[in-house]
Scaffold this motif. Structure first.
Motif, mmCIF file in Angstrom:
data_model
loop_
_atom_site.group_PDB
_atom_site.id
_atom_site.type_symbol
_atom_site.label_atom_id
_atom_site.label_comp_id
_atom_site.label_asym_id
_atom_site.label_seq_id
_atom_site.Cartn_x
_atom_site.Cartn_y
_atom_site.Cartn_z
ATOM 1 N N GLU A 4 0.807 -1.226 0.000
ATOM 2 C CA GLU A 4 0.000 0.000 0.000
ATOM 3 C C GLU A 4 0.839 1.275 0.000
ATOM 4 O OE1 GLU A 4 -3.376 0.359 -0.410
ATOM 5 O OE2 GLU A 4 -3.216 -1.773 -0.841
ATOM 6 N N GLU A 5 2.016 1.226 -0.598
ATOM 7 C CA GLU A 5 2.796 2.454 -0.732
ATOM 8 C C GLU A 5 2.292 3.211 -1.944
ATOM 9 O OE1 GLU A 5 6.689 1.090 -3.198
ATOM 10 O OE2 GLU A 5 6.549 0.353 -1.140
ATOM 11 N N ILE A 6 2.255 4.516 -1.845
ATOM 12 C CA ILE A 6 1.750 5.345 -2.941
ATOM 13 C C ILE A 6 2.935 5.759 -3.800
ATOM 14 C CG2 ILE A 6 0.624 7.522 -3.533
ATOM 15 C CD1 ILE A 6 -1.082 7.199 -1.061
ATOM 16 N N ASN A 7 2.816 5.496 -5.079
ATOM 17 C CA ASN A 7 3.852 5.806 -6.045
ATOM 18 C C ASN A 7 3.541 7.178 -6.640
ATOM 19 O OD1 ASN A 7 5.609 5.899 -8.223
ATOM 20 N ND2 ASN A 7 5.369 3.723 -8.676
ATOM 21 N N GLU A 8 4.550 7.952 -6.874
ATOM 22 C CA GLU A 8 4.342 9.298 -7.421
ATOM 23 C C GLU A 8 4.230 9.288 -8.949
ATOM 24 O OE1 GLU A 8 7.081 12.194 -5.859
ATOM 25 O OE2 GLU A 8 6.913 11.379 -3.841
ATOM 26 N N TYR A 10 1.759 8.148 -10.655
ATOM 27 C CA TYR A 10 0.361 8.293 -11.052
ATOM 28 C C TYR A 10 -0.360 9.146 -10.013
ATOM 29 C CZ TYR A 10 -0.303 4.495 -7.704
ATOM 30 O OH TYR A 10 -0.304 3.724 -6.580
ATOM 31 N N PRO A 11 -1.497 9.730 -10.390
ATOM 32 C CA PRO A 11 -2.233 10.593 -9.456
ATOM 33 C C PRO A 11 -2.725 9.815 -8.234
ATOM 34 C CG PRO A 11 -3.049 10.862 -11.688
ATOM 35 C CD PRO A 11 -2.106 9.710 -11.708
ATOM 36 N N TYR A 17 -8.352 2.680 -6.895
ATOM 37 C CA TYR A 17 -8.778 1.938 -8.082
ATOM 38 C C TYR A 17 -7.673 0.980 -8.546
ATOM 39 C CZ TYR A 17 -12.544 5.344 -8.327
ATOM 40 O OH TYR A 17 -13.636 6.127 -8.036
ATOM 41 N N LEU A 18 -6.438 1.459 -8.540
ATOM 42 C CA LEU A 18 -5.327 0.613 -8.952
ATOM 43 C C LEU A 18 -5.122 -0.546 -7.978
ATOM 44 C CD1 LEU A 18 -2.735 3.270 -10.205
ATOM 45 C CD2 LEU A 18 -4.083 1.677 -11.581
ATOM 46 N N SER A 19 -5.299 -0.285 -6.697
ATOM 47 C CA SER A 19 -5.184 -1.354 -5.697
ATOM 48 C C SER A 19 -6.262 -2.412 -5.908
ATOM 49 C CB SER A 19 -5.295 -0.785 -4.283
ATOM 50 O OG SER A 19 -4.198 0.036 -3.994
ATOM 51 N N ALA A 20 -7.486 -1.968 -6.145
ATOM 52 C CA ALA A 20 -8.585 -2.906 -6.389
ATOM 53 C C ALA A 20 -8.331 -3.693 -7.670
ATOM 54 C CB ALA A 20 -9.910 -2.150 -6.474
ATOM 55 N N PHE A 21 -7.812 -3.019 -8.691
ATOM 56 C CA PHE A 21 -7.498 -3.691 -9.950
ATOM 57 C C PHE A 21 -6.417 -4.746 -9.745
ATOM 58 C CE2 PHE A 21 -5.147 -3.860 -14.035
ATOM 59 C CZ PHE A 21 -6.153 -4.379 -14.818
ATOM 60 N N GLU A 22 -5.398 -4.399 -8.985
ATOM 61 C CA GLU A 22 -4.315 -5.351 -8.702
ATOM 62 C C GLU A 22 -4.852 -6.569 -7.949
ATOM 63 O OE1 GLU A 22 0.223 -5.159 -7.122
ATOM 64 O OE2 GLU A 22 -1.280 -4.187 -5.854
#
Length: 111
Positions: A4-8, A10-11, A17-22
């Protein structure tokens, strides 16, 4: 996403949404591994013809749906691609199988 680290790259607004997609891709991957662990012939021998049709239809629909997503990620409008007609064709057959299943479940009148 990993941890759950946030990458810079993407917004931040789309992180959930990306976490759910993954997570969804992980679930599909696990399901495919399970399905691929048994040979198709071995699996189909254990099923009646209606269940075999259901397995084939779900497999075809899943594969085409994944291709739909792939096209969208490549910037191709899947609504203008033949995959849309294929998904519709599969849906028609899925509805036919559902009708047959419903008829089997329906009570019969003993005359």
């Amino acid at each position: 996403m990993a941890g759950e680290e946030i990458n810079e790259d993407y917004p931040v607004e789309i992180h959930e949404y990306l976490s759910a997609f993954e997570n969804s891709i992980g679930a599909v991957d696990e399901m495919l591994k399970t399905m691929m662990s048994v040979s198709r012939n071995e699996l189909l021998q254990k099923l009646d013809p209606l269940e075999q049709a259901k397995v084939d239809l779900v497999s075809a629909y899943t594969l085409n749906s994944m291709f739909w997503v792939y096209l969208a990620t490549q910037g191709v409008n899947p609504k203008e691609h033949p995959v849309k007609q294929e998904l519709e064709r599969i849906r028609v057959y899925m509805n036919r199988v559902k009708e047959i299943t419903d008829k089997k479940k329906a009570g019969k009148l003993d005359r």
